[in-house]
Design a protein around this motif. Structure first.
Motif, PDB file in Angstrom:
ATOM      1  N   VAL A   1       0.868  -1.173   0.000  1.00 33.35           N
ATOM      2  CA  VAL A   1       0.000   0.000   0.000  1.00 33.35           C
ATOM      3  C   VAL A   1       0.909   1.228   0.000  1.00 33.35           C
ATOM      4  CG1 VAL A   1      -1.805   1.271   1.206  1.00 33.35           C
ATOM      5  CG2 VAL A   1      -1.807  -1.234   1.251  1.00 33.35           C
ATOM      6  N   GLU A   2       0.879   1.935  -1.092  1.00 31.94           N
ATOM      7  CA  GLU A   2       1.744   3.100  -1.247  1.00 31.94           C
ATOM      8  C   GLU A   2       1.108   4.355  -0.654  1.00 31.94           C
ATOM      9  OE1 GLU A   2       2.837   4.798  -5.293  1.00 31.94           O
ATOM     10  OE2 GLU A   2       4.516   3.481  -4.785  1.00 31.94           O
ATOM     11  N   LYS A   3      -0.200   4.496  -0.851  1.00 32.56           N
ATOM     12  CA  LYS A   3      -0.894   5.698  -0.386  1.00 32.56           C
ATOM     13  C   LYS A   3      -2.364   5.364  -0.179  1.00 32.56           C
ATOM     14  CE  LYS A   3      -1.886  10.425  -1.799  1.00 32.56           C
ATOM     15  NZ  LYS A   3      -1.780  11.427  -2.846  1.00 32.56           N
ATOM     16  N   ILE A   4      -2.952   5.969   0.846  1.00 37.29           N
ATOM     17  CA  ILE A   4      -4.396   5.848   1.077  1.00 37.29           C
ATOM     18  C   ILE A   4      -4.989   7.227   0.863  1.00 37.29           C
ATOM     19  CG2 ILE A   4      -6.198   5.369   2.758  1.00 37.29           C
ATOM     20  CD1 ILE A   4      -4.302   3.287   3.988  1.00 37.29           C
ATOM     21  N   ASP A   5      -5.995   7.284   0.000  1.00 37.17           N
ATOM     22  CA  ASP A   5      -6.616   8.560  -0.350  1.00 37.17           C
ATOM     23  C   ASP A   5      -8.126   8.391  -0.288  1.00 37.17           C
ATOM     24  OD1 ASP A   5      -7.085  11.117  -1.229  1.00 37.17           O
ATOM     25  OD2 ASP A   5      -6.554  10.731  -3.310  1.00 37.17           O
ATOM     26  N   GLY A   6      -8.695   8.691   0.881  1.00 35.18           N
ATOM     27  CA  GLY A   6     -10.144   8.563   1.043  1.00 35.18           C
ATOM     28  C   GLY A   6     -10.602   7.126   0.927  1.00 35.18           C
ATOM     29  N   ASP A   7     -11.478   6.867  -0.034  1.00 33.10           N
ATOM     30  CA  ASP A   7     -12.044   5.530  -0.224  1.00 33.10           C
ATOM     31  C   ASP A   7     -11.198   4.641  -1.126  1.00 33.10           C
ATOM     32  OD1 ASP A   7     -14.207   6.109   1.380  1.00 33.10           O
ATOM     33  OD2 ASP A   7     -15.465   6.770  -0.281  1.00 33.10           O
ATOM     34  N   TYR A   8     -10.018   5.098  -1.499  1.00 34.37           N
ATOM     35  CA  TYR A   8      -9.155   4.344  -2.417  1.00 34.37           C
ATOM     36  C   TYR A   8      -7.755   4.194  -1.842  1.00 34.37           C
ATOM     37  CZ  TYR A   8     -12.891   4.977  -5.727  1.00 34.37           C
ATOM     38  OH  TYR A   8     -14.121   4.953  -6.330  1.00 34.37           O
ATOM     39  N   ALA A   9      -7.088   3.136  -2.259  1.00 29.71           N
ATOM     40  CA  ALA A   9      -5.688   2.919  -1.907  1.00 29.71           C
ATOM     41  C   ALA A   9      -4.911   2.718  -3.196  1.00 29.71           C
ATOM     42  CB  ALA A   9      -5.549   1.697  -1.010  1.00 29.71           C
ATOM     43  N   MET A  10      -3.704   3.246  -3.206  1.00 26.60           N
ATOM     44  CA  MET A  10      -2.810   3.070  -4.347  1.00 26.60           C
ATOM     45  C   MET A  10      -1.866   1.925  -4.000  1.00 26.60           C
ATOM     46  SD  MET A  10      -4.019   5.341  -6.284  1.00 26.60           S
ATOM     47  CE  MET A  10      -2.876   5.484  -7.624  1.00 26.60           C
ATOM     48  N   LEU A  11      -1.862   0.892  -4.828  1.00 25.95           N
ATOM     49  CA  LEU A  11      -1.047  -0.291  -4.583  1.00 25.95           C
ATOM     50  C   LEU A  11       0.064  -0.379  -5.619  1.00 25.95           C
ATOM     51  CD1 LEU A  11      -3.837  -2.967  -3.991  1.00 25.95           C
ATOM     52  CD2 LEU A  11      -2.826  -1.375  -2.348  1.00 25.95           C
TER      53      LEU A  11
ATOM     54  N   ARG B   1      -2.755  -0.056   6.286  1.00 31.49           N
ATOM     55  CA  ARG B   1      -2.148   1.257   6.482  1.00 31.49           C
ATOM     56  C   ARG B   1      -1.123   1.429   5.361  1.00 31.49           C
ATOM     57  NH1 ARG B   1      -5.879   1.306   9.303  1.00 31.49           N
ATOM     58  NH2 ARG B   1      -6.000   1.331  11.534  1.00 31.49           N
ATOM     59  N   GLU B   2      -0.611   2.626   5.186  1.00 29.78           N
ATOM     60  CA  GLU B   2       0.446   2.823   4.206  1.00 29.78           C
ATOM     61  C   GLU B   2       1.634   1.966   4.610  1.00 29.78           C
ATOM     62  OE1 GLU B   2       1.154   7.010   3.623  1.00 29.78           O
ATOM     63  OE2 GLU B   2      -0.894   7.329   2.930  1.00 29.78           O
ATOM     64  N   GLY B   3       2.175   1.224   3.663  1.00 33.31           N
ATOM     65  CA  GLY B   3       3.287   0.312   3.928  1.00 33.31           C
ATOM     66  C   GLY B   3       2.861  -1.122   4.157  1.00 33.31           C
ATOM     67  N   THR B   4       1.555  -1.373   4.315  1.00 32.76           N
ATOM     68  CA  THR B   4       1.057  -2.739   4.503  1.00 32.76           C
ATOM     69  C   THR B   4       1.302  -3.547   3.233  1.00 32.76           C
ATOM     70  OG1 THR B   4      -0.676  -2.001   6.009  1.00 32.76           O
ATOM     71  CG2 THR B   4      -1.007  -4.142   4.994  1.00 32.76           C
ATOM     72  N   LYS B   5       1.748  -4.786   3.412  1.00 34.79           N
ATOM     73  CA  LYS B   5       1.962  -5.683   2.278  1.00 34.79           C
ATOM     74  C   LYS B   5       0.745  -6.580   2.126  1.00 34.79           C
ATOM     75  CE  LYS B   5       6.890  -5.426   2.712  1.00 34.79           C
ATOM     76  NZ  LYS B   5       8.124  -6.108   3.055  1.00 34.79           N
ATOM     77  N   LEU B   6       0.317  -6.743   0.880  1.00 33.97           N
ATOM     78  CA  LEU B   6      -0.887  -7.515   0.576  1.00 33.97           C
ATOM     79  C   LEU B   6      -0.590  -8.630  -0.407  1.00 33.97           C
ATOM     80  CD1 LEU B   6      -3.316  -4.519  -0.026  1.00 33.97           C
ATOM     81  CD2 LEU B   6      -3.222  -5.961   2.012  1.00 33.97           C
ATOM     82  N   LEU B   7      -1.325  -9.701  -0.264  1.00 27.64           N
ATOM     83  CA  LEU B   7      -1.289 -10.810  -1.208  1.00 27.64           C
ATOM     84  C   LEU B   7      -2.638 -10.838  -1.912  1.00 27.64           C
ATOM     85  CD1 LEU B   7       0.222 -13.387  -2.195  1.00 27.64           C
ATOM     86  CD2 LEU B   7      -1.070 -14.620  -0.442  1.00 27.64           C
ATOM     87  N   TYR B   8      -2.610 -10.920  -3.243  1.00 19.42           N
ATOM     88  CA  TYR B   8      -3.849 -11.007  -4.030  1.00 19.42           C
ATOM     89  C   TYR B   8      -3.872 -12.367  -4.693  1.00 19.42           C
ATOM     90  CZ  TYR B   8      -7.396 -10.068  -7.551  1.00 19.42           C
ATOM     91  OH  TYR B   8      -8.514 -10.120  -8.337  1.00 19.42           O
ATOM     92  N   GLU B   9      -4.819 -13.198  -4.299  1.00 22.23           N
ATOM     93  CA  GLU B   9      -5.002 -14.500  -4.929  1.00 22.23           C
ATOM     94  C   GLU B   9      -6.459 -14.912  -4.781  1.00 22.23           C
ATOM     95  OE1 GLU B   9      -2.540 -17.488  -3.143  1.00 22.23           O
ATOM     96  OE2 GLU B   9      -3.221 -17.037  -1.135  1.00 22.23           O
ATOM     97  N   TYR B  10      -6.928 -15.651  -5.749  1.00 28.37           N
ATOM     98  CA  TYR B  10      -8.324 -16.103  -5.778  1.00 28.37           C
ATOM     99  C   TYR B  10      -9.300 -14.938  -5.621  1.00 28.37           C
ATOM    100  CZ  TYR B  10      -5.971 -20.548  -5.222  1.00 28.37           C
ATOM    101  OH  TYR B  10      -5.125 -21.606  -5.397  1.00 28.37           O
ATOM    102  N   LEU B  11      -8.977 -13.827  -6.267  1.00 30.52           N
ATOM    103  CA  LEU B  11      -9.815 -12.627  -6.319  1.00 30.52           C
ATOM    104  C   LEU B  11     -10.015 -11.955  -4.963  1.00 30.52           C
ATOM    105  CD1 LEU B  11     -12.509 -14.005  -8.793  1.00 30.52           C
ATOM    106  CD2 LEU B  11     -10.440 -12.710  -9.332  1.00 30.52           C
ATOM    107  N   GLN B  12      -9.095 -12.187  -4.006  1.00 25.23           N
ATOM    108  CA  GLN B  12      -9.175 -11.575  -2.677  1.00 25.23           C
ATOM    109  C   GLN B  12      -7.821 -11.029  -2.265  1.00 25.23           C
ATOM    110  OE1 GLN B  12     -10.647 -14.445   0.104  1.00 25.23           O
ATOM    111  NE2 GLN B  12     -12.724 -14.315  -0.649  1.00 25.23           N
ATOM    112  N   TYR B  13      -7.848  -9.974  -1.464  1.00 27.17           N
ATOM    113  CA  TYR B  13      -6.641  -9.396  -0.883  1.00 27.17           C
ATOM    114  C   TYR B  13      -6.541  -9.831   0.564  1.00 27.17           C
ATOM    115  CZ  TYR B  13      -6.461  -6.159  -4.854  1.00 27.17           C
ATOM    116  OH  TYR B  13      -6.395  -5.625  -6.105  1.00 27.17           O
TER     117      TYR B  13
END
Length: 61
Positions: free
Chosen positions: A10-20, A45-57
């Motif tokens: 997560v690079e940035k959180i802007d209101g209802d959106y996050a930039m990944l 939060r900004e800096g959180t690492k996410l895994l995207y698989e099977y259409l879920q984060y």
């Protein structure tokens, strides 16, 4: 159907959106991906690492 796995930070959180940013892309100039926060885990939060698989984060680490 070939479902791929992606890792994002997560690079940035802007209101209802996050930039990944895709952690596997070597190109630092690559455009970040805008994702609605409703699709992401609530605890991000900004800096959180996410895994995207099977259409879920999900949060990793």
């Amino acid at each position: 159907m070939d479902l791929k796995t992606y890792r994002y930070v997560v690079e940035k959180i802007d209101g209802d959106y996050a930039m990944l940013r895709n952690m596997e892309e070597a190109d630092a100039a690559a455009e970040p991906k805008m994702v609605a926060r409703a699709l992401l885990p609530a605890e991000i939060r900004e800096g959180t690492k996410l895994l995207y698989e099977y259409l879920q984060y999900s949060v990793i680490e």
